[in-house]
Design a protein around this motif. Structure first.
Motif, PDB file in Angstrom:
ATOM      1  N   ASP A  81       0.817  -1.214   0.000  1.00 22.61           N
ATOM      2  CA  ASP A  81       0.000   0.000   0.000  1.00 22.61           C
ATOM      3  C   ASP A  81       0.851   1.265   0.000  1.00 22.61           C
ATOM      4  N   GLN A  82       2.134   1.120  -0.328  1.00 27.43           N
ATOM      5  CA  GLN A  82       2.991   2.304  -0.353  1.00 27.43           C
ATOM      6  C   GLN A  82       2.691   3.152  -1.593  1.00 27.43           C
ATOM      7  N   GLY A  83       2.980   4.452  -1.463  1.00 25.14           N
ATOM      8  CA  GLY A  83       2.621   5.440  -2.467  1.00 25.14           C
ATOM      9  C   GLY A  83       1.653   6.425  -1.845  1.00 25.14           C
ATOM     10  N   TYR A  84       1.516   7.609  -2.418  1.00 25.78           N
ATOM     11  CA  TYR A  84       0.715   8.659  -1.784  1.00 25.78           C
ATOM     12  C   TYR A  84      -0.762   8.265  -1.686  1.00 25.78           C
ATOM     13  N   ASP A  85      -1.401   8.033  -2.811  1.00 24.33           N
ATOM     14  CA  ASP A  85      -2.829   7.720  -2.801  1.00 24.33           C
ATOM     15  C   ASP A  85      -3.103   6.385  -2.120  1.00 24.33           C
ATOM     16  N   GLU A  86      -2.222   5.418  -2.382  1.00 17.34           N
ATOM     17  CA  GLU A  86      -2.406   4.095  -1.792  1.00 17.34           C
ATOM     18  C   GLU A  86      -2.360   4.154  -0.261  1.00 17.34           C
ATOM     19  N   ALA A  87      -1.438   4.932   0.279  1.00 19.42           N
ATOM     20  CA  ALA A  87      -1.308   5.027   1.733  1.00 19.42           C
ATOM     21  C   ALA A  87      -2.521   5.712   2.352  1.00 19.42           C
ATOM     22  N   LEU A  88      -3.057   6.705   1.678  1.00 23.48           N
ATOM     23  CA  LEU A  88      -4.257   7.367   2.197  1.00 23.48           C
ATOM     24  C   LEU A  88      -5.426   6.387   2.261  1.00 23.48           C
ATOM     25  N   ARG A  89      -5.575   5.577   1.224  1.00 20.92           N
ATOM     26  CA  ARG A  89      -6.644   4.577   1.230  1.00 20.92           C
ATOM     27  C   ARG A  89      -6.409   3.530   2.321  1.00 20.92           C
ATOM     28  N   ALA A  90      -5.149   3.120   2.485  1.00 22.91           N
ATOM     29  CA  ALA A  90      -4.828   2.121   3.506  1.00 22.91           C
ATOM     30  C   ALA A  90      -5.142   2.649   4.901  1.00 22.91           C
ATOM     31  N   PHE A  91      -4.877   3.912   5.128  1.00 19.72           N
ATOM     32  CA  PHE A  91      -5.180   4.523   6.419  1.00 19.72           C
ATOM     33  C   PHE A  91      -6.674   4.469   6.700  1.00 19.72           C
ATOM     34  N   ASP A  92      -7.467   4.847   5.720  1.00 27.24           N
ATOM     35  CA  ASP A  92      -8.920   4.814   5.893  1.00 27.24           C
ATOM     36  C   ASP A  92      -9.400   3.399   6.226  1.00 27.24           C
ATOM     37  N   ALA A  93      -8.819   2.411   5.533  1.00 29.44           N
ATOM     38  CA  ALA A  93      -9.232   1.027   5.764  1.00 29.44           C
ATOM     39  C   ALA A  93      -8.845   0.568   7.173  1.00 29.44           C
ATOM     40  N   SER A  94      -7.634   0.926   7.617  1.00 33.83           N
ATOM     41  CA  SER A  94      -7.213   0.559   8.971  1.00 33.83           C
ATOM     42  C   SER A  94      -8.093   1.224  10.020  1.00 33.83           C
ATOM     43  N   LEU A  95      -8.389   2.484   9.816  1.00 36.20           N
ATOM     44  CA  LEU A  95      -9.214   3.208  10.778  1.00 36.20           C
ATOM     45  C   LEU A  95     -10.603   2.576  10.888  1.00 36.20           C
ATOM     46  N   ALA A  96     -11.149   2.166   9.737  1.00 34.20           N
ATOM     47  CA  ALA A  96     -12.467   1.523   9.746  1.00 34.20           C
ATOM     48  C   ALA A  96     -12.420   0.194  10.493  1.00 34.20           C
ATOM     49  N   ARG A  97     -11.373  -0.597  10.251  1.00 34.73           N
ATOM     50  CA  ARG A  97     -11.271  -1.885  10.946  1.00 34.73           C
ATOM     51  C   ARG A  97     -11.115  -1.692  12.457  1.00 34.73           C
ATOM     52  N   LEU A  98     -10.399  -0.660  12.846  1.00 34.73           N
ATOM     53  CA  LEU A  98     -10.202  -0.379  14.261  1.00 34.73           C
ATOM     54  C   LEU A  98     -11.428   0.273  14.904  1.00 34.73           C
ATOM     55  N   GLY A  99     -12.288   0.840  14.078  1.00 35.37           N
ATOM     56  CA  GLY A  99     -13.468   1.508  14.598  1.00 35.37           C
ATOM     57  C   GLY A  99     -13.152   2.811  15.305  1.00 35.37           C
ATOM     58  N   LEU A 100     -12.127   3.508  14.845  1.00 36.47           N
ATOM     59  CA  LEU A 100     -11.683   4.747  15.471  1.00 36.47           C
ATOM     60  C   LEU A 100     -11.860   5.924  14.523  1.00 36.47           C
ATOM     61  N   ASP A 101     -11.857   7.129  15.088  1.00 35.72           N
ATOM     62  CA  ASP A 101     -11.937   8.312  14.232  1.00 35.72           C
ATOM     63  C   ASP A 101     -10.584   8.990  14.069  1.00 35.72           C
TER      64      ASP A 101
END
Length: 274
Positions: A81-101
């Motif tokens: 998931d490295q790269g600018y856009d890819e990392a932003l998407r990966a962050f969103d996915a991790s945050l959703a799995r963690l259930g955090l804001d």
């Protein structure tokens, strides 16, 4: 957390000096393990997208009912998931799995130098930091040249470099490079996967203090200013690993453990892992 010392990162926020790591804990077992850690008093939890257990961490956090501002949650962007856009998407996915804001710390998991994407990934982390979606950003498994390349961008300096550090692999040059830049070293595999715990030098010191060998090695870390994230799924050991702040090693004992260095790497080499 009140009984656990904290370190102040280079952006002014504080991080508990000991956290609970969930590497290699199966998803089905993660919620129970994290619950045990939270009940023992841990307030810092370290996971990663590639571990496949962020949802289990999130479930434990929700059920615990601990105020969010008392928790320090770290996860990491994986190599694919490295790269600018890819990392932003990966962050969103991790945050959703963690259930955090928001996250407390987001790390680039490996520099993957062959693909030369870690600087673009770092820019994505800076964007997330500027948006206040993460309180601090950092890296993991970075060598001095990787740290300096990020610093040379002229923006945010990593707050943390999470690397393999233990008595058999002390990575002094990496730690020194981080210290020059104001980067806190966080030790993964701080016990060398138990590979140093039966060394007579460690067991002798443990007997002197009436402590376990694991407690002695963790104490060796924190007295040198590192963050540590030991992992166990055994509730008694989870509690034991946290109980390291009511005794102190002497300078001679620190030096004795320093003498265990043997380039005993247990994980991949950052220069070759992509």
């Amino acid at each position: 957390m009140a009984d656990t010392p904290v370190l102040t990162l280079n952006n002014g926020i504080t991080m508990p000096q000991i956290g609970y790591g969930v590497f290699q804990i199966p998803e089905a077992d993660t919620a129970a393990a994290v619950t045990s850690a939270l009940e023992a008093g841990y307030r810092s939890i370290d996971t990663a997208a590639v571990y496949g257990n962020e949802a289990g961490v999130g479930a434990a956090l929700r059920d615990a009912g601990i105020p969010r501002d008392e928790l320090f949650i770290t996860t990491k962007v994986w190599n694919s998931d490295q790269g600018y856009d890819e990392a932003l998407r990966a962050f969103d996915a991790s945050l959703a799995r963690l259930g955090l804001d928001h996250l407390d710390l987001y790390l680039i998991h490996w520099p993957t130098p062959k693909h030369e994407k870690y600087l673009d990934t770092w820019r994505a982390l800076e964007t997330l930091y500027e948006q206040k979606r993460v309180r601090a950003i950092g890296v993991s498994n970075f060598f001095p040249e990787h740290l300096r390349a990020v610093a040379d961008l002229g923006g945010t300096v990593p707050a943390v470099n999470q690397i393999e550090v233990h008595p058999a692999l002390q990575q002094r040059a990496v730690q020194a490079a981080g210290a020059e830049l104001g980067v806190v070293t966080e030790a993964w595999s701080p016990l060398a996967q138990a590979g140093v715990l039966d060394d007579p030098r460690v067991t002798s010191i443990a007997a002197t203090h009436d402590r376990s060998p694991a407690q002695v090695v963790l104490r060796w870390h924190v007295q040198q200013g590192r963050v540590v994230i030991p992992k166990s799924v055994t509730p008694s050991r989870i509690r034991e690993n946290l109980a390291i702040f009511d005794f102190e090693l002497t300078p001679a004992e620190i030096a004795e453990i320093d003498g265990l260095e043997r380039d005993g790497r247990t994980g991949p080499h950052p220069q070759h892992f992509n």
